[in-house]
Enzyme design. Structure first.
Site, PDB file in Angstrom:
ATOM      1  N   ASP A  20      -9.574   3.950   5.105  1.00 20.25           N
ATOM      2  CA  ASP A  20      -8.236   4.497   5.351  1.00 20.25           C
ATOM      3  C   ASP A  20      -7.903   4.471   6.847  1.00 20.25           C
ATOM      4  OD1 ASP A  20      -5.837   5.543   4.615  1.00 20.25           O
ATOM      5  OD2 ASP A  20      -6.545   7.597   4.392  1.00 20.25           O
ATOM      6  N   ASN A  68      -1.288   1.955  -4.861  1.00 22.11           N
ATOM      7  CA  ASN A  68      -0.730   1.252  -3.691  1.00 22.11           C
ATOM      8  C   ASN A  68       0.517   0.424  -4.014  1.00 22.11           C
ATOM      9  OD1 ASN A  68      -3.929   0.671  -2.003  1.00 22.11           O
ATOM     10  ND2 ASN A  68      -2.412   2.284  -1.649  1.00 22.11           N
TER      11      ASN A  68
HETATM   12  C1  FPP Z   1      -5.564   2.098   4.082  1.00 21.53           C
HETATM   13  O1  FPP Z   1      -4.836   2.043   5.247  1.00 21.53           O
HETATM   14  C2  FPP Z   1      -6.010   0.823   3.633  1.00 21.53           C
HETATM   15  C3  FPP Z   1      -5.489   0.111   2.579  1.00 21.53           C
HETATM   16  C4  FPP Z   1      -4.282   0.464   1.833  1.00 21.53           C
HETATM   17  C5  FPP Z   1      -6.121  -1.082   2.059  1.00 21.53           C
HETATM   18  C6  FPP Z   1      -7.375  -1.503   2.717  1.00 21.53           C
HETATM   19  C7  FPP Z   1      -7.154  -2.843   3.238  1.00 21.53           C
HETATM   20  C8  FPP Z   1      -7.865  -3.404   4.219  1.00 21.53           C
HETATM   21  C9  FPP Z   1      -9.032  -2.783   4.855  1.00 21.53           C
HETATM   22  C10 FPP Z   1      -7.474  -4.721   4.761  1.00 21.53           C
HETATM   23  C11 FPP Z   1      -7.545  -5.802   3.796  1.00 21.53           C
HETATM   24  C12 FPP Z   1      -8.848  -5.938   3.164  1.00 21.53           C
HETATM   25  C13 FPP Z   1      -9.320  -7.084   2.723  1.00 21.53           C
HETATM   26  C14 FPP Z   1     -10.608  -7.122   2.000  1.00 21.53           C
HETATM   27  C15 FPP Z   1      -8.603  -8.336   2.946  1.00 21.53           C
HETATM   28  P1  FPP Z   1      -3.399   2.739   5.219  1.00 21.53           P
HETATM   29  O2  FPP Z   1      -2.401   1.647   5.248  1.00 21.53           O
HETATM   30  O3  FPP Z   1      -3.310   3.671   4.074  1.00 21.53           O
HETATM   31  O4  FPP Z   1      -3.434   3.517   6.566  1.00 21.53           O
HETATM   32  P2  FPP Z   1      -2.621   4.853   6.906  1.00 21.53           P
HETATM   33  O5  FPP Z   1      -3.183   5.936   6.024  1.00 21.53           O
HETATM   34  O6  FPP Z   1      -2.923   5.065   8.342  1.00 21.53           O
HETATM   35  O7  FPP Z   1      -1.182   4.558   6.640  1.00 21.53           O
END
Ligand code: FPP
Length: 242
Positions: A20, A68
């Site tokens: 996250d 998501n």
């Molecule tokens: C949370 O960050 C992460 C995700 C929604 C998805 C995880 C994705 C990755 C680590 C990158 C892509 C992965 C691969 C394997 C290609 P957030 O967007 O919820 O962050 P925030 O809480 O700060 O908004």
């Protein structure tokens, strides 16, 4: 080249990570959110390779939750594009490091292009012996349990009787029965919740949280989590050995 850090003494067999904080990492740097996801994908490679190197047997990463889909279409499209790029670009490193690739979730709801990359990556890495790296995609823990119950009911209908059901037998209907126990669950980004991730599998997992955003995670932080894990006493409901 700097010397590689020594592997921690007690390495968990199965680590799961809620990655996250990509968006906040980008925002604090004045960058668009997608830059955070790109940096997050780079950290996926670093941590996957390190886990394989130190002898972790399974690494499960929450890459896209069933919830998501509520995000803006532009962000979803970017994440899917990034995933395709990641999978195609990652195959040489997976092969070099002996890592088998797997995916869990309602995968049939993903686009045919993403599915094709998933299948190809699974197929070419199938025989790799060192570690299994699993991406949870369109994944929800309650959904997994419901899907398992449906599969169980389907089997019962086909056989014309309801078989005895133990926890171990039920676990055979999960997306990946071999991954049914998580030892260490890590969550980055400062929140203390499990967000519908691997609900069945984390029953006895040790939980470890860090305020670091996922792109700021590191090999050193991974080792700190593992060192902490190694100091904990896991009693599984029993009593401590004296
Ligand atoms: C949370 O960050 C992460 C995700 C929604 C998805 C995880 C994705 C990755 C680590 C990158 C892509 C992965 C691969 C394997 C290609 P957030 O967007 O919820 O962050 P925030 O809480 O700060 O908004």
């Amino acid at each position: 080249m700097p010397a590689l850090p020594a592997a921690p003494a007690h390495v968990p067999r199965h680590i799961a990570i809620i990655m996250d904080g990509n968006g906040r990492w980008a925002e604090q740097k004045g960058l668009p959110r997608h830059k955070g996801h790109e940096a997050g994908a780079r950290m996926v490679r670093t941590i996957t390779e390190e886990c394989a190197r130190i002898g972790v047997q399974r690494l499960t990463l929450y890459a896209f939750s069933a919830e998501n889909w509520k995000r803006p279409k532009r962000e979803i499209d970017f994440l899917m594009k990034l995933l395709k790029r990641y999978l195609a670009g990652e195959r040489p490193s997976l092969m070099k490091n002996g890592i088998r690739f797997a995916a869990i979730g309602r995968l049939h709801e993903l686009s045919p292009e993403v599915l094709a990359e998933l299948e190809k990556t699974k197929a070419v890495t199938r025989e790799n012996p060192k570690m299994t790296m699993t991406l949870a995609l369109n994944y929800g823990g309650r959904g997994e349990i419901v899907d398992a119950a449906r599969a169980f009911a389907g089997d019962a209908l086909r056989r014309g009787k309801v078989p005895e059901l133990t926890e171990d037998e039920f676990a055979r209907y999960l997306y990946d029965p071999a991954a049914a126990e998580v030892d260490l669950l890590i969550r980055t980004g400062g929140d203390h919740r499990v967000s519908n991730f691997l609900l069945w599998e984390i029953s006895y997992a040790e939980l470890w949280f860090t305020k670091d955003y996922w792109p700021d995670f590191s090999v050193a932080t991974l080792h700190a989590a593992i060192d902490d894990f190694a100091r904990r006493e896991r009693r599984f409901g029993g009593l401590a050995e004296r």
